[in-house]
Design a protein around this motif. Sequence first.
Motif, PDB file in Angstrom:
ATOM      1  N   LEU A   1       1.619 -22.583  -7.871  1.00  0.00           N
ATOM      2  CA  LEU A   1       2.164 -23.937  -7.933  1.00  0.00           C
ATOM      3  C   LEU A   1       3.299 -24.133  -6.928  1.00  0.00           C
ATOM      4  O   LEU A   1       3.356 -25.135  -6.221  1.00  0.00           O
ATOM      5  N   ARG A   2       4.185 -23.163  -6.859  1.00  0.00           N
ATOM      6  CA  ARG A   2       5.410 -23.330  -6.083  1.00  0.00           C
ATOM      7  C   ARG A   2       5.246 -23.029  -4.599  1.00  0.00           C
ATOM      8  O   ARG A   2       6.110 -23.411  -3.799  1.00  0.00           O
TER       9      ARG A   2
ATOM     10  N   SER B   1      19.479 -27.846  -9.737  1.00  0.00           N
ATOM     11  CA  SER B   1      18.216 -28.583  -9.736  1.00  0.00           C
ATOM     12  C   SER B   1      17.051 -27.612  -9.613  1.00  0.00           C
ATOM     13  O   SER B   1      16.033 -27.743 -10.308  1.00  0.00           O
ATOM     14  N   CYS B   2      17.201 -26.627  -8.737  1.00  0.00           N
ATOM     15  CA  CYS B   2      16.143 -25.637  -8.541  1.00  0.00           C
ATOM     16  C   CYS B   2      16.004 -24.723  -9.755  1.00  0.00           C
ATOM     17  O   CYS B   2      14.896 -24.409 -10.179  1.00  0.00           O
ATOM     18  N   SER B   3      17.120 -24.313 -10.322  1.00  0.00           N
ATOM     19  CA  SER B   3      17.056 -23.414 -11.484  1.00  0.00           C
ATOM     20  C   SER B   3      16.418 -24.110 -12.678  1.00  0.00           C
ATOM     21  O   SER B   3      15.743 -23.479 -13.495  1.00  0.00           O
ATOM     22  N   HIS B   4      16.608 -25.436 -12.781  1.00  0.00           N
ATOM     23  CA  HIS B   4      15.967 -26.180 -13.867  1.00  0.00           C
ATOM     24  C   HIS B   4      14.443 -26.125 -13.727  1.00  0.00           C
ATOM     25  O   HIS B   4      13.715 -26.119 -14.729  1.00  0.00           O
TER      26      HIS B   4
ATOM     27  N   PHE C   1      22.752 -28.436   0.350  1.00  0.00           N
ATOM     28  CA  PHE C   1      22.619 -29.630   1.180  1.00  0.00           C
ATOM     29  C   PHE C   1      21.141 -29.815   1.540  1.00  0.00           C
ATOM     30  O   PHE C   1      20.608 -29.077   2.370  1.00  0.00           O
ATOM     31  N   PRO C   2      20.449 -30.760   0.917  1.00  0.00           N
ATOM     32  CA  PRO C   2      19.029 -30.980   1.241  1.00  0.00           C
ATOM     33  C   PRO C   2      18.832 -31.285   2.718  1.00  0.00           C
ATOM     34  O   PRO C   2      19.624 -32.037   3.306  1.00  0.00           O
ATOM     35  N   PRO C   3      17.822 -30.708   3.358  1.00  0.00           N
ATOM     36  CA  PRO C   3      17.567 -30.960   4.787  1.00  0.00           C
ATOM     37  C   PRO C   3      17.414 -32.437   5.118  1.00  0.00           C
ATOM     38  O   PRO C   3      17.798 -32.874   6.204  1.00  0.00           O
ATOM     39  N   SER C   4      16.873 -33.218   4.194  1.00  0.00           N
ATOM     40  CA  SER C   4      16.668 -34.646   4.459  1.00  0.00           C
ATOM     41  C   SER C   4      17.989 -35.377   4.677  1.00  0.00           C
ATOM     42  O   SER C   4      18.038 -36.395   5.365  1.00  0.00           O
TER      43      SER C   4
ATOM     44  N   GLN D   1       8.486 -28.925  -4.165  1.00  0.00           N
ATOM     45  CA  GLN D   1       9.813 -29.277  -3.660  1.00  0.00           C
ATOM     46  C   GLN D   1      10.328 -28.164  -2.747  1.00  0.00           C
ATOM     47  O   GLN D   1      10.122 -26.983  -3.013  1.00  0.00           O
ATOM     48  N   TRP D   2      10.969 -28.527  -1.654  1.00  0.00           N
ATOM     49  CA  TRP D   2      11.291 -27.585  -0.573  1.00  0.00           C
ATOM     50  C   TRP D   2      12.121 -26.387  -1.032  1.00  0.00           C
ATOM     51  O   TRP D   2      11.896 -25.255  -0.588  1.00  0.00           O
ATOM     52  N   GLU D   3      13.068 -26.603  -1.947  1.00  0.00           N
ATOM     53  CA  GLU D   3      13.963 -25.502  -2.310  1.00  0.00           C
ATOM     54  C   GLU D   3      13.259 -24.436  -3.144  1.00  0.00           C
ATOM     55  O   GLU D   3      13.375 -23.245  -2.861  1.00  0.00           O
ATOM     56  N   ILE D   4      12.509 -24.863  -4.154  1.00  0.00           N
ATOM     57  CA  ILE D   4      11.832 -23.868  -4.982  1.00  0.00           C
ATOM     58  C   ILE D   4      10.689 -23.215  -4.206  1.00  0.00           C
ATOM     59  O   ILE D   4      10.358 -22.054  -4.427  1.00  0.00           O
TER      60      ILE D   4
END
Length: 216
Positions: free
Chosen positions: A160-161, A51-54, A95-98, A167-170
């Motif tokens: 932007l990032r 998802s992040c690489s996309h 594993f998303p923190p949420s 989004q938290w990961e990127i």
Amino acid sequence: MSITNKSIFDVYSELKEDEAQDLVKRLYKMGHHTPFEHASFTFGIENISRSCSHQLVRHRIASFTQKSQRYTRFGAKALASGSDKRVEIEDLYVFPPSFQKHSSILTKYRDYLELGRRLYEDLLSKGVPAEDARYILPNSTHTSLVMTMNFRELMHASSLRLCQRAQWEIRSVFEEIKKRVFEVSPFLSEFLCPKCEIIGYCNEEKSCGRKPKKES
């Protein structure tokens, strides 16, 4: 230092560091960012989600070499390590923190990932090519890639990032990128910041409160 009528070699060899930094600051403030394209950085980025690489590859003025899901067997290294189920799953997926806030959801997520991993292994054992078996792998699957980006694009991507609403990961990826740039050049790392720090206000539909919204 005047660079009028000087050769490129003379400018390069005679320009002192403090003069170079002053020139970079002036070019930046004037919006003349083309020279920044001559500096580039290469990063090895591991264990992010697909998802992040996309999101990363949407920054088109860059070069990417990503770990193949066609020629490499997903999870082969972790599966060979002999680790228990919990560590194995966390070594394969993000594993998303949420999710951590809801134990029931976390349990269902783990079960879902384990079911998918077993199906993937079953497909391979029955002779299904890895390039087809990968169709069942979720967006949370770990991936690794090498990214080369010129500094002008790196400034844009960071603007932007590094936003608190990214989004938290990127965002965590670019926070790490800024740290790595700092190790090479603390001076250049200062130019990697959220866009609100550059323009002085927030132009997002929703603000994190870091900067005021622009008055209409």
